[in-house]
Structure formats: structure tokens, C-alpha cells
Design a protein around this motif. Structure first.
Motif, PDB file in Angstrom:
ATOM      1  N   TYR A 181      14.725 -29.387  25.130  1.00 54.35           N
ATOM      2  CA  TYR A 181      13.537 -29.140  25.944  1.00 54.35           C
ATOM      3  C   TYR A 181      13.451 -27.654  26.273  1.00 54.35           C
ATOM      4  N   ALA A 182      12.342 -27.050  25.826  1.00 50.08           N
ATOM      5  CA  ALA A 182      12.105 -25.623  26.026  1.00 50.08           C
ATOM      6  C   ALA A 182      10.932 -25.446  26.981  1.00 50.08           C
ATOM      7  N   THR A 183      11.112 -24.618  27.988  1.00 52.81           N
ATOM      8  CA  THR A 183      10.108 -24.454  29.034  1.00 52.81           C
ATOM      9  C   THR A 183       9.877 -22.980  29.321  1.00 52.81           C
ATOM     10  N   ASP A 184       8.603 -22.594  29.444  1.00 53.32           N
ATOM     11  CA  ASP A 184       8.277 -21.238  29.890  1.00 53.32           C
ATOM     12  C   ASP A 184       8.730 -21.072  31.338  1.00 53.32           C
ATOM     13  N   SER A 185       9.543 -20.067  31.583  1.00 55.26           N
ATOM     14  CA  SER A 185      10.105 -19.878  32.915  1.00 55.26           C
ATOM     15  C   SER A 185      10.022 -18.418  33.312  1.00 55.26           C
ATOM     16  N   ILE A 186      10.098 -18.178  34.595  1.00 54.89           N
ATOM     17  CA  ILE A 186      10.116 -16.826  35.150  1.00 54.89           C
ATOM     18  C   ILE A 186      11.517 -16.558  35.664  1.00 54.89           C
ATOM     19  N   LEU A 187      12.143 -15.520  35.164  1.00 53.75           N
ATOM     20  CA  LEU A 187      13.469 -15.150  35.655  1.00 53.75           C
ATOM     21  C   LEU A 187      13.338 -14.492  37.018  1.00 53.75           C
ATOM     22  N   ALA A 188      14.045 -15.046  37.991  1.00 56.19           N
ATOM     23  CA  ALA A 188      13.997 -14.463  39.328  1.00 56.19           C
ATOM     24  C   ALA A 188      14.440 -13.011  39.308  1.00 56.19           C
ATOM     25  N   SER A 189      15.372 -12.692  38.420  1.00 54.44           N
ATOM     26  CA  SER A 189      15.888 -11.319  38.350  1.00 54.44           C
ATOM     27  C   SER A 189      14.853 -10.339  37.817  1.00 54.44           C
ATOM     28  N   ASN A 190      13.786 -10.840  37.205  1.00 53.60           N
ATOM     29  CA  ASN A 190      12.728  -9.968  36.698  1.00 53.60           C
ATOM     30  C   ASN A 190      11.465 -10.014  37.549  1.00 53.60           C
ATOM     31  N   SER A 191      11.477 -10.827  38.599  1.00 53.13           N
ATOM     32  CA  SER A 191      10.225 -11.095  39.299  1.00 53.13           C
ATOM     33  C   SER A 191       9.797  -9.964  40.218  1.00 53.13           C
ATOM     34  N   SER A 246      18.849 -21.882  34.420  1.00 52.31           N
ATOM     35  CA  SER A 246      18.571 -23.027  35.282  1.00 52.31           C
ATOM     36  C   SER A 246      19.809 -23.393  36.088  1.00 52.31           C
ATOM     37  N   ILE A 247      20.957 -23.383  35.439  1.00 50.24           N
ATOM     38  CA  ILE A 247      22.200 -23.724  36.123  1.00 50.24           C
ATOM     39  C   ILE A 247      22.519 -22.714  37.219  1.00 50.24           C
ATOM     40  N   SER A 248      22.265 -21.436  36.943  1.00 56.60           N
ATOM     41  CA  SER A 248      22.592 -20.384  37.908  1.00 56.60           C
ATOM     42  C   SER A 248      21.527 -20.209  38.977  1.00 56.60           C
ATOM     43  N   GLY A 249      20.394 -20.934  38.857  1.00 54.93           N
ATOM     44  CA  GLY A 249      19.332 -20.797  39.849  1.00 54.93           C
ATOM     45  C   GLY A 249      18.507 -19.544  39.686  1.00 54.93           C
ATOM     46  N   ASN A 250      18.460 -18.988  38.471  1.00 57.15           N
ATOM     47  CA  ASN A 250      17.738 -17.740  38.229  1.00 57.15           C
ATOM     48  C   ASN A 250      16.328 -17.987  37.706  1.00 57.15           C
ATOM     49  N   LEU A 251      15.748 -19.168  37.991  1.00 57.84           N
ATOM     50  CA  LEU A 251      14.371 -19.467  37.592  1.00 57.84           C
ATOM     51  C   LEU A 251      13.500 -19.447  38.836  1.00 57.84           C
ATOM     52  N   TRP A 252      12.555 -18.535  38.834  1.00 61.76           N
ATOM     53  CA  TRP A 252      11.726 -18.333  40.022  1.00 61.76           C
ATOM     54  C   TRP A 252      10.780 -19.514  40.232  1.00 61.76           C
ATOM     55  N   GLY A 253      10.824 -20.095  41.439  1.00 62.81           N
ATOM     56  CA  GLY A 253       9.861 -21.123  41.828  1.00 62.81           C
ATOM     57  C   GLY A 253       9.838 -22.332  40.920  1.00 62.81           C
ATOM     58  N   GLN A 254      10.936 -22.679  40.295  1.00 69.21           N
ATOM     59  CA  GLN A 254      10.946 -23.751  39.311  1.00 69.21           C
ATOM     60  C   GLN A 254      12.161 -24.630  39.534  1.00 69.21           C
ATOM     61  N   THR A 255      12.026 -25.881  39.135  1.00 68.80           N
ATOM     62  CA  THR A 255      13.140 -26.801  39.251  1.00 68.80           C
ATOM     63  C   THR A 255      14.369 -26.237  38.567  1.00 68.80           C
ATOM     64  N   ARG A 291       0.656 -21.979  35.981  1.00 66.83           N
ATOM     65  CA  ARG A 291       1.325 -22.055  37.272  1.00 66.83           C
ATOM     66  C   ARG A 291       1.019 -20.820  38.092  1.00 66.83           C
ATOM     67  N   GLN A 292       1.272 -20.938  39.393  1.00 64.30           N
ATOM     68  CA  GLN A 292       1.157 -19.792  40.284  1.00 64.30           C
ATOM     69  C   GLN A 292       2.419 -18.937  40.220  1.00 64.30           C
ATOM     70  N   PHE A 293       2.229 -17.638  40.456  1.00 62.39           N
ATOM     71  CA  PHE A 293       3.349 -16.728  40.647  1.00 62.39           C
ATOM     72  C   PHE A 293       3.014 -15.874  41.854  1.00 62.39           C
ATOM     73  N   PHE A 294       3.835 -15.937  42.899  1.00 56.65           N
ATOM     74  CA  PHE A 294       3.514 -15.220  44.133  1.00 56.65           C
ATOM     75  C   PHE A 294       4.757 -14.557  44.726  1.00 56.65           C
ATOM     76  N   PRO A 295       5.258 -13.510  44.059  1.00 57.07           N
ATOM     77  CA  PRO A 295       6.416 -12.788  44.618  1.00 57.07           C
ATOM     78  C   PRO A 295       6.006 -11.998  45.851  1.00 57.07           C
ATOM     79  N   ILE A 296       6.964 -11.699  46.691  1.00 56.51           N
ATOM     80  CA  ILE A 296       6.715 -10.823  47.843  1.00 56.51           C
ATOM     81  C   ILE A 296       7.168  -9.428  47.464  1.00 56.51           C
TER      82      ILE A 296
END
Length: 978
Positions: A471-481, A564-573, A387-392
């Protein structure tokens, strides 16, 4: 809103403690579309049950000819074609092939049932409108995430199937909800005479996509019954996009509308003129100036700026890239990463199954059959992706923008906002445990001593199923991005290095990527009871009736990860919990009346009628009905007719789905992009009225799509269906042919409109603004980064759509014995005449025309399959084929007029000729060993190439059923009995 059936736990405990018994509702084996009317029960069952139960009917009888069209696919046929799992058997049938079927090719997409599910969609009406039953009984769905609703074919081990019977018209009056497009009845083995073990291996001639299956069966046969025990292990290796040429390099296929010349829309390769030119894989290895997107730093061997070997893209005077502000290509020739090639086109999957049945007769009360059946399957699906990762990332002067950024991190560019576009892994692992147990009693009323009831019988059963999936998914934590739009902490990694931009910085990957795990549980309980028998006699025969009651209770509990519930997954559902339950009580009846028999032109004329009434806790009551006429004109010619209604209760996820978010590109959804070039006057007027500039190029970032359930809003879908058929079986030759016309309409269809349809409904209507305009948010003109861009779209479930499909099914069979052997051929084909979708509840008033998708991608006019076999001694030679008709659709792309500034716009062509896959096999049968070997897709037919835009694809291949990604594949199968 929930009825608590206290009887369930007690009844199911009794079933589990008893012997495992096979369901009595298994349909008898008949010819395709039933040109033969006599159905004989297997010898071992005759003493226990003189009459059998057939697919599509509640009535027990000694012979049966259906007014409804039925297609039968035997397990032997699938063996000769080298098929290795249940999904391949069903998804390749003529009523399913060519349409979208959820399978192992949907990694990276949010699909109903989650990654790795294999479901069946009959006639392209959707898996939730295609009921699957196991030996005539309803088993619960399986899968992961909040949208579990369809039966997962993965849970049925291929080794226990004897045949699959597909009822090809609506049957809710017999089976209840979901039987809108038809019913697939999977019939399993009743007895095993000798222990056996089978091994099958499939090997593509190119690497990737290998399969291995090992199964064994053991049976115990008694005077009063049978027990069957079976187990199976199946391994499907993954197929990576680098393994096939047609997957490696996705390209757009555009043509000048005037000259017909190919337009190279997006040249993403530095190697112009090579095989890499034009590939549209994952864009990365770039740094963008977020305040001036036309300025981007790319790897070209020249150092200008803080990254060695990177500099602003050079001018390309020799290329006509006049669309972007500085004369450059919007995508600036970045080499594709070798890492991307490891992404899966087909996921790796392992299945472990245990199956047990038994069937016993007890002499009590004049003879009672007791049966039960147990199934356990574990599915492990592994999906590899990128996947792409494009933080500002901000510099020292970001404070004026109000981001509150931690300036302890020193941006090497020293100013402004910069956006690295990097590559990161996006893998997932799915584990689903599925349990199904059912048990029942069947008997008659002989013991009552009442003569009238001597021919009456009764049956009752209960079942329980449970799907438990992680279901386990590789995710990016927005708090670490380190993205200043999401967090104020300074990054702990360097986003401006070549290793990071190319996905090769393992330390940064370990910091950013976390494995997020969610869990989904779906349970279903069911009780069913039926009484059937003759009412009275008429001159043409006895009038039969069946009356029954059924109660079902089902619930879903999907709990995503906390991030996922808290919305802390960067650019992901993201998703919240989906929890809910529903229950229904149904009463149903079926009657069959012989009208005429043994008179000229009426060898037999029979009327069949059925009805069902239901009461759902979620939305209330309703009823459906169906009538049919079966007219045997003479021994050679039979006519049949059915007409009726069906229904589909909203699935639990459609009612209770927790809010989920995903992302779509602006160009794919926004009707106001370059509206000055639109030919739709409503769009021109309404986009202007909304203040959008006529040359608006669209937002740079994706729009957020929000999806949720419609509890207390949704109503049940209803369906009207009719079929008219003729069957000809000439006496002078062993030949039969059935031709059936079908007409199905689905009303109040529960669906998501889709983001593009919502926005198009707003601006394309002659009534602006309207209700569609309330479903999305557009940025204002003063937004500093994305003026006028679509920000969010609410795409929740509604009762809005209607779909009408009409067509013709053809089934033919011919057998003949010759001196050199026995020859057999059978062919099934479907010709779709119309597949109209009314996108909105009133297309005429909304200013939109209806759309006929017949002949477009995923909806070919013709699909067919067939086989030709020659049996000679111990050998059986088979040639089989699968046919997918040509598809053709054209889409004008105004993006060429504005953003790419191509004179006259461009036309995206999506067209492909018909595809025929040929399979050849030879089977040798010895006393205790049977060996089958062959080659599937013998001529190595490659999938047709399609452009992007109006379809979803993997590489250049659309994600619809039927197209083979593995290529020419050899297979061998050996069975040994002991």
C-alpha cells in the motif's frame, strides 16, 4: 503460544504437485430456503459420489431439508442483473443490503482490510462475524494494513461461480469461528464441456464508473474426472465526485426546531444564490492568524497584507453571522477548487485471476476421490484524493512561545504565528497478490470388508492461502512541513502564495509529498478430517453421525513505512508494525436422528444436533452447540427451528494491532462542548466538576485517536441465536414461501468504543470519574492555543459491547407455464424488528439508555430484492428490483446554541424515503452464442441526501450498502462457446 504443524509444508507440497481437483463439499442446487427437499447430484458425479455434502451440515446424504434457513443466489440471476463481480452478488442480498459494506467507496477512510477491499457483513453484524467459505472450505482473508481479518470477495472471479448459498443463522458448531451472523458458501464450476469466452461491458449513461470484464474457461473431461482452467480480467473505472451532482456539493441539512425553517449553517461559497452556495468540500485557500483565529486572510480581490488579492475577510452586515467573535462566518465563502472534483467516490480497480480445479477418482481401496483447487488473483486499486495542509509558520517574534524556530526564514507577515490552509494531493495505490490452494482425499470403508462400515465414508483436506499486499500513500513528511510545532527547520517553499494555497504549486507539492509504502502479509494453513456414517436404524430411519477434527494456523505481518512508524507523517494516520500469530485445534460432531415418519401430522420429524470444542493459543478453550428440529407436517407444510451458540475468536489485528493514530474533530467527540445547554444532568455536573467553562466552544484542532491491539486481554465473542420458520408449498400450484424469525445476540463483543463514546462514557455516567476517563487526555486551562481541548483518545479493542438483532426473513417463489412462455418470480425480503446496541458493559449503571438503531441510516427496517422472468423461445426477459426502506433519525445539535449562537439550538435531520432500483434485461440464447443486454437502475434513481454529523458520507450520500452512485447504466454481455 504457537503450535508448529510440521505436516503443513509437506502436505501442501504434495497438493501443489498433484492435479488441481475440485472440492467435494460443493452444495447441491436447491430452491431458495429449500422448499424442495430432494437434491440430486450432477450426473457426472453420481458414479463417484452417491451422497452429497450440503451447506450447513457435515453429513453426507442423498436428500436433505435443512432446519436452518438458506438463501441461494444463482450466477444466472446476477448475469441478468448486469452484475460484474462477486461482491455485488453478495452485498446486494436481502440479508446484507442497506447495512454498511466495505467496498470501493471508502477511499480516504481507515477500514478493516484497507482501501479497495470488498467484504460481506450479514445482518449488519460486521464482516468479521460473517464467514465466507469457498466450496465449503475456509479460505484465508486478504487486504492491506494492520486490520486484515475478513475474506476479500475481490479474489473470487465472477466467471467461475455457479451459485452462492447464504446460511442465515449462526453455524460455529459446523464451521468454527466467525460464523456468528451466518455463512456465505461460494460454489464454483465443476466442469466445462466446451471452451468459452465471455465479454461484459457496463456503461453508465453519465460519465464515470465504467466496467469491463473478459473471461475464458476451458475444460478437460475424462471417464474418471474433470479439469477446469479459467482466467478473468476485470476493470472498474473510477467515479469522481465531479461526475455526479449529489456528490459535488455536500451540505448540512439543519432546521429550526420551532419554525421548521432550513438553517444555512456553513455558507462556504462567495456565489450566494448559485448552485455552489453551502458546499462543504475541502476548506482551503486561506491564511489564519493562529493567535487570533477570527482573523483570516481570504481571496477577495483586495490586497491587504503580503499576499496579492488576499485581505482579512470583510464584514458581512447583511448576514446573521453572530456566532463568531467578529460577526463573520466561521467559514468565509471560499470558492471550491476545481481540483477537488477529481477525488474518487469509487476507486479504480483492476483484477487479474487464474483459477484451476480438477476432480478424479482412483480405483485404489475401493475408490478414492482426489481433489485440489488453485486460485490466484492480483488486485490493483488506485484512489485519488485531496487533503488539507495547515502548518503553523512563525514570524520573527516566535521565540517567546518556546518553539525554537529557525528565524532565517522571514515570515512575510513579520510577526506572530500564521497558519496557511492549503490543498495537497492524497492519492494511494494498492496491489494485493492472493494465492489459495487446497487438496483432499475422500473415500469409504468398503475395502475393509466390514459390513457395518460399508456405508461409512471419510474425507480429509488441507489448504493454504497467502495475501501479500503493498500500500502506497501520498504523505507529507513532518520534517519537511515547516510546521513549528513539529520541526525547527525553515521551510524550503513559500506557503503564502495563492498557487500554494490552491494546490497549484507543483514544486512545493513535489517537495512536501512523498510516497510511503507499507506491506502486509497474511497466511493461513488448515488441515481437516471428517468421518461420517449411520450409527443404527430407528423406525423412522437411520441415525447419522459425523465426527471430525480441524487445525488452523494463521499469522499476520504488517510493516508500515519507516516514516509512519516513526510518526514523521504530518496530519496522517501513523502506525507501527502489526505482527502476530495464532492457532487452534478443534473437535466437532454432528448427529441427525429421525424421530417420526409416516404418521398423521408427522410425515417426517428429524432432530439435528452439532457441537464443537476448540483450543486457541491466544486465549484458551471453549465450546459451542446447535440443535434443530425439522418437522414436515404434510406434503405442503413444514416447520423448522434452530437454537444454538456461536463464537468468534479475536482476529489477529484485534490482538496484535500496532499502535495507530488518526484524527477527529472536537465537535464530533467532546460531550462537554457548550455543556450548559445539555439536557443530560450527568454531563452538566461532570463537565463542571472537571473545570470546563459552561460555554466551552471546543478546540480548533482535531484530537489524536490512538488505536491498538488487546493481546492477553481480549476474550472470544459468544453468540446466542435462534430461528423459527414455516415453509408452505401448496400442491395445486407451483408456489413456495418461507417465513423465518431470527433472534441473534452477540455477547462480549470485541469492538472499539469510538472516541465520542469514550468521552461520553466518562462525562455521561453517574459514576465520575470512571474507567472511561482514563482513556483520553484533555488539555489544561493554561494551554496557550487549545485550552480544555481533547488532545488524545485511546480507542483500542475491548470486550465491552453487546448487540441484539431480531427480524423476519421472507422468501417466495412462483413458477407457471403459459402458452406464451414460462413465467417465474422470486422475492427475498428482510424485516428487522430490533437492532439494539448496549454501548457499555452495564448501560443501566452507567446512566445510559440502550439504543435501537432499527430504521436509522445503515439499518433500514425493510430491505428486499426480487425478479420476474419470462422465457419465450430463445429469449429470456427479466425485470428485477432492489428495495431499501426509509430511514429516519434526528439529532439535536447544541453547537447551534453556543458556537453558532442560533436561538433554541438546531436539529440535524437525517431522513430519506424508500429507494427502489429497477433493472431490465433481455437474453438471447443461440447454439454457440448467448447475448444479454439491459439497463440497471432504469429510472435513474438518485441516492437520498443526508446531513453530516452522525453519519459518514461521500457528498450527500452515506457510506452504507445499497445506494447506487453510478446511476442509470447500460450493460451488454456476450458468451461464445467453441
Amino acid at each position: 503460544m504457537k503450535l508448529n504443524f510440521d505436516l503443513y509444508p509437506k502436505l501442501m507440497a504434495g497438493v501443489a504437485a498433484s492435479a488441481f481437483i475440485f472440492s467435494p463439499a460443493a452444495a447441491q442446487e436447491v430452491e431458495p430456503d429449500e422448499p424442495e427437499t430432494v437434491a440430486e447430484a450432477p450426473e457426472e458425479e453420481e458414479s463417484r459420489q452417491e451422497r452429497v455434502v450440503v451447506t450447513g451440515s457435515l453429513l453426507r446424504r442423498s436428500e436433505f431439508s435443512s432446519a436452518s434457513p438458506i438463501q441461494i443466489i444463482s450466477a444466472e440471476v446476477s448475469t441478468l442483473e448486469g452484475l460484474i463481480d462477486t461482491a455485488e452478488i453478495l452485498q446486494g442480498s436481502s440479508v446484507a443490503a442497506g447495512s454498511v459494506q466495505f467496498n470501493n467507496q471508502f477511499q480516504g477512510f481507515v477500514v478493516q482490510g484497507g482501501t479497495g477491499i470488498n467484504s460481506i457483513s450479514l445482518r449488519g453484524l460486521g464482516a468479521n462475524r460473517s464467514l465466507v467459505v469457498l466450496n465449503g472450505r475456509r479460505a484465508g482473508p486478504a487486504g492491506t494494513r494492520g486490520q486484515v481479518g475478513a475474506f476479500d470477495l475481490n479474489v473470487i472471479p465472477r466467471s467461475v461461480i455457479t451459485q452462492v448459498e447464504i446460511l442465515k443463522d449462526g453455524a460455529s458448531s459446523i464451521y468454527g469461528s466467525d460464523a456468528v451472523a451466518g455463512v456465505a458458501n461460494i460454489v464454483t464450476r465443476t466442469a466445462v464441456d466446451e471452451p468459452e469466452i465471455t465479454v461484459q461491458y457496463n456503461q453508465p449513461f453519465e460519465s464515470g464508473g465504467e466496467s469491463l470484464s473478459i473471461d475464458g474457461a476451458y475444460g478437460l473431461n475424462f471417464d474418471t474426472g474433470n479439469i477446469v482452467l479459467a482466467a478473468q480480467y476485470t476493470l472498474r473505472e473510477d467515479l469522481s465526485i465531479e461526475d455526479r451532482d449529489f456528490l459535488r456539493c455536500p451540505e448540512d441539512i439543519f432546521f429550526d426546531p420551532n419554525t421548521g425553517a432550513r438553517i444555512d449553517r456553513e455558507d462556504r461559497s462567495r456565489l450566494a444564490g448559485t448552485s455552489l452556495e453551502g458546499c462543504q468540500t475541502i476548506y482551503h485557500d486561506t491564511v489564519i492568524d493562529a493567535l487570533n483565529p477570527a482573523t483570516r486572510f481570504v481571496p477577495n480581490g483586495v490586497t491587504v497584507g503580503p499576499i496579492p488579492g488576499y485581505s482579512p475577510r470583510p464584514l458581512a452586515a447583511d448576514r446573521d453571522y453572530i456566532g463568531s467573535p467578529d460577526g463573520q462566518a466561521f467559514y468565509e465563502d471560499v470558492l471550491d477548487s476545481p481540483l477537488v472534483g477529481s477525488e474518487d467516490a469509487i476507486n479504480k480497480q483492476e483484477l487479474y485471476s487464474i483459477y484451476a480445479t480438477a476432480d478424479f477418482e482412483f480405483p485404489i481401496f475401493g475408490g478414492v476421490n482426489f481433489d485440489s483447487e488453485f486460485l490466484y488473483t492480483r488486485r490493483e486499486t488506485t484512489a485519488e484524493g485531496w487533503r488539507q495542509f495547515f502548518p503553523i509558520i512563525g514570524g520573527d517574534d516566535v521565540a517567546p512561545f518556546g518553539f525554537g524556530y529557525d528565524t532565517s526564514y522571514v515570515n512575510p507577515f513579520g510577526f506572530g504565528l500564521f497558519q496557511p490552509v492549503a490543498l495537497l494531493p492524497s492519492n494511494s495505490e494498492i496491489t494485493v497478490d492472493y494465492y489459495y490452494v487446497t487438496g483432499g482425499l475422500q473415500g469409504d470403508f468398503t475395502a475393509t470388508g466390514i459390513d457395518y462400515l460399508s456405508d461409512w465414508s471419510w474425507s480429509t483436506y488441507a489448504s493454504f492461502s497467502r495475501s501479500d499486499g503493498d500500500y502506497a500513500t501520498d504523505s507529507i513528511l513532518a520534517s519537511n512541513s515547516g510546521d513549528v510545532t513539529l520541526t525547527s527547520i525553515a521551510p524550503q517553499y513559500d506557503p503564502f502564495t495563492a498557487a500554494f494555497l490552491r494546490g497549484e504549486d507543483d514544486a512545493a507539492t513535489d517537495l512536501l509529498i512523498t510516497e510511503e509504502v507499507g506491506n502486509t502479509i497474511y497466511e493461513q494453513s488448515l488441515i481437516n478430517a471428517v468421518v461420517t456414517g449411520p450409527l443404527f436404524d430407528l423406525p423412522a430411519g437411520e441415525v447419522g453421525i459425523a465426527v471430525g477434527v480441524e487445525a488452523r494456523e494463521f499469522e499476520i505481518d504488517d510493516t508500515p513505512s519507516e516514516n509512519s512508524i516513526s510518526g514523521n507523517l504530518w496530519g496522517q494516520t501513523s502506525a507501527t508494525e502489526t505482527r502476530g500469530s495464532d492457532d487452534v485445534v478443534e473437535f466437532f460432531t454432528e448427529v441427525e436422528i429421525p424421530i417420526l415418519k409416516g404418521v398423521p401430522m408427522f410425515e417426517e420429524l428429524t432432530f439435528n444436533g452439532s457441537a464443537r470444542t476448540f483450543n486457541y493459543a491466544s486465549y484458551g478453550t471453549g465450546d459451542v452447540w446447535k440443535v434443530g428440529l425439522n418437522w414436515q407436517i404434510n406434503p405442503e407444510l413444514r416447520l423448522r427451528y434452530t437454537k444454538g451458540t456461536s463464537y468468534r475468536a479475536p482476529a489477529l489485528f484485534e490482538l496484535f494491532l500496532g499502535d495507530q493514530t488518526s484524527f477527529l474533530g472536537q465537535a464530533g467527540i467532546d460531550a462537554c462542548i457548550n455543556w450548559q445547554d445539555s439536557t443530560n444532568e450527568n454531563i452538566r455536573a461532570n463537565c463542571a466538576a472537571d473545570g470546563i467553562p459552561p460555554d466551552f466552544g471546543g478546540g480548533a484542532s482535531s484530537a489524536e485517536i490512538i488505536t491498538g491491539g488487546g493481546a492477553d486481554v481480549l476474550e472470544a465473542e459468544t453468540s446466542d441465536a435462534s430461528t423459527v420458520g414455516v415453509i408452505w408449498t401448496p400442491e395445486i400450484v407451483d408456489f413456495s414461501i418461507a417465513v423465518d424469525y431470527f433472534d441473534i445476540s452477540v455477547n462480549e463483543q470485541v469492538a472499539q468504543l469510538g472516541a465520542a463514546s469514550i468521552i461520553g462514557g466518562c462525562y455521561g455516567s453517574n459514576n465520575f470519574p470512571n474507567a472511561f476517563c482514563d482513556l483520553f487526555v484533555r488539555n489544561g486551562a493554561d494551554d496557550p492555543f487549545a485550552a480544555f481541548a481533547i488532545d488524545t483518545v485511546n480507542d483500542s479493542f475491548l470486550n465491552v459491547n453487546e448487540q441484539v438483532t431480531r427480524g423476519i426473513d421472507i422468501t417466495a417463489r412462483y413458477e407457471q407455464s403459459f402458452d406464451f412462455g414460462d413465467f417465474l418470480t422470486e422475492i427475498q425480503a428482510t424485516r428487522t424488528l430490533t437492532d439494539i446496541v448496549f454501548l457499555f458493559d452495564n448501560d443501566q449503571e452507567s446512566g445510559f439508555d440502550t439504543t435501537d438503531f432499527n430504521g436509522t441510516v445503515g439499518d433500514p427496517e425493510w430491505v428486499a430484492n426480487g425478479r420476474f422472468t419470462l422465457e419465450r423461445g430463445d429469449f429470456l426477459y427479466t425485470w428485477s428490483f432492489d428495495y431499501i426502506g426509509e430511514v429516519d433519525q434526528e439529532d439535536f445539535d447544541a453547537e447551534f446554541v453556543g458556537y453558532f449562537n442560533y436561538p433554541g439550538g438546531g436539529r440535524r435531520i437525517i431522513q430519506a424515503d424508500e429507494v427502489i432500483y429497477h433493472d431490465f434485461s433481455v437474453q438471447w440464447r443461440g447454439d454457440t452464442i448467448t447475448v444479454t443486454g439491459g439497463v440497471a437502475n432504469f429510472f435513474d434513481e438518485t441516492p437520498p441526501a443526508f446531513s453530516s454529523g452522525v453519519i459518514t458520507r461521500r457528498g450527500n450520500v452515506p457510506l452504507v450498502g445499497g445506494y447506487d452512485l453510478r446511476g442509470r447504466t447500460g450493460f451488454i454481455r456476450a458468451t461464445k462457446t467453441f
